[in-house]
Enzyme design. Sequence first.
Site, PDB file in Angstrom:
ATOM      1  N   SER A  66       0.827  -1.200   0.000  1.00 34.95           N
ATOM      2  CA  SER A  66       0.000   0.000   0.000  1.00 34.95           C
ATOM      3  C   SER A  66       0.865   1.256   0.000  1.00 34.95           C
ATOM      4  O   SER A  66       2.044   1.235   0.344  1.00 34.95           O
ATOM      5  CB  SER A  66      -0.901   0.017   1.235  1.00 34.95           C
ATOM      6  OG  SER A  66      -1.758  -1.090   1.219  1.00 34.95           O
TER       7      SER A  66
HETATM    8  N1  SAH Z   1      -0.415  -4.200   4.076  1.00 36.36           N
HETATM    9  C1  SAH Z   1       0.027  -4.960   2.934  1.00 36.36           C
HETATM   10  C2  SAH Z   1      -1.108  -5.057   1.938  1.00 36.36           C
HETATM   11  C3  SAH Z   1      -0.861  -6.012   0.842  1.00 36.36           C
HETATM   12  S1  SAH Z   1      -2.157  -6.090  -0.362  1.00 36.36           S
HETATM   13  C4  SAH Z   1       1.218  -4.260   2.311  1.00 36.36           C
HETATM   14  O1  SAH Z   1       1.208  -3.028   2.280  1.00 36.36           O
HETATM   15  O2  SAH Z   1       2.138  -4.906   1.847  1.00 36.36           O
HETATM   16  C5  SAH Z   1      -3.352  -7.076   0.478  1.00 36.36           C
HETATM   17  C6  SAH Z   1      -2.945  -8.466   0.823  1.00 36.36           C
HETATM   18  O3  SAH Z   1      -4.085  -9.145   1.341  1.00 36.36           O
HETATM   19  C7  SAH Z   1      -2.462  -9.308  -0.345  1.00 36.36           C
HETATM   20  O4  SAH Z   1      -1.171  -9.803  -0.064  1.00 36.36           O
HETATM   21  C8  SAH Z   1      -3.492 -10.439  -0.442  1.00 36.36           C
HETATM   22  O5  SAH Z   1      -2.935 -11.694  -0.834  1.00 36.36           O
HETATM   23  C9  SAH Z   1      -4.003 -10.500   0.980  1.00 36.36           C
HETATM   24  N2  SAH Z   1      -5.297 -11.124   1.158  1.00 36.36           N
HETATM   25  C10 SAH Z   1      -6.402 -11.020   0.374  1.00 36.36           C
HETATM   26  N3  SAH Z   1      -7.404 -11.755   0.883  1.00 36.36           N
HETATM   27  C11 SAH Z   1      -6.927 -12.332   2.031  1.00 36.36           C
HETATM   28  C12 SAH Z   1      -7.478 -13.210   3.012  1.00 36.36           C
HETATM   29  N4  SAH Z   1      -8.742 -13.647   2.968  1.00 36.36           N
HETATM   30  N5  SAH Z   1      -6.695 -13.614   4.032  1.00 36.36           N
HETATM   31  C13 SAH Z   1      -5.423 -13.186   4.139  1.00 36.36           C
HETATM   32  N6  SAH Z   1      -4.831 -12.371   3.226  1.00 36.36           N
HETATM   33  C14 SAH Z   1      -5.579 -11.935   2.195  1.00 36.36           C
END
Ligand code: SAH
Length: 219
Positions: A66
């Site tokens: 993000s």
């Molecule tokens: N805070 C993180 C956000 C990554 S994007 C950063 O800044 O790096 C969001 C993430 O949520 C992705 O890696 C995706 O694989 C994960 N995600 C989506 N659905 C999910 C679920 N049900 N359980 C766990 N992770 C999930």
Amino acid sequence: MASPVTPQFTGARRRLIDELRGKGISDMAVLRALDLVPRHQFVPTGVRHRAYEDAPLPIGNGQTISQPWVHATYLQTLHLSGSEQVLEIGTGSGYQTALLAQLCRHVYSVERIRPLLETARDAITACGIANVSLLCGDGTVGWPEYAPYDAILVSAGSPDVPQPLLDQLAAGGRLMVPVGGRDDQRLMEITRSGDEFQSREVSDVRFVPLVGKHGWDTA
Ligand code: SAH
């Protein structure tokens, strides 16, 4: 936090922090955490030169780290005291996990894509952070084993508020979750008192979909 490569990018990191201050981030603990955690260690080498732009970046597997302003807004809104037990859904790069680790007692973080989780684990360990537990699985069902949590952060966009996350909030606990369509959402802050939940809108955001039993069916 000890890290052999922390001195790299120090100037760029300070400039990012100044930019975030200009965009309304004023909480000193949050600014300090942003200064301590080397964001360039949480992004793929191909985009490392862009690590201190206030922008989302690709991290592989169709996912993104993000925008720093989004992480800072979550953290400033939660205003953690240092004693909390926190659950994060969507570890992704592990950068927000590392920021949280500076601001609370223990972070439990769930990611559904294993290669991302393992890369995040390596980056968190390389930073010398020890108050983090990681799980590969569907975070829409929470992580019941360690509930209740003082704060729960969802880092992916959900069509609705996942009920298990409300159930796993401690009394007085807060859940931050982006709710809305697949392309844009409203970041909601939901506060629990007893069995009552109060919700308010924090800002408009754009996240990748939360995929799971209480989220979207497909990525
Ligand atoms: N805070 C993180 C956000 C990554 S994007 C950063 O800044 O790096 C969001 C993430 O949520 C992705 O890696 C995706 O694989 C994960 N995600 C989506 N659905 C999910 C679920 N049900 N359980 C766990 N992770 C999930």
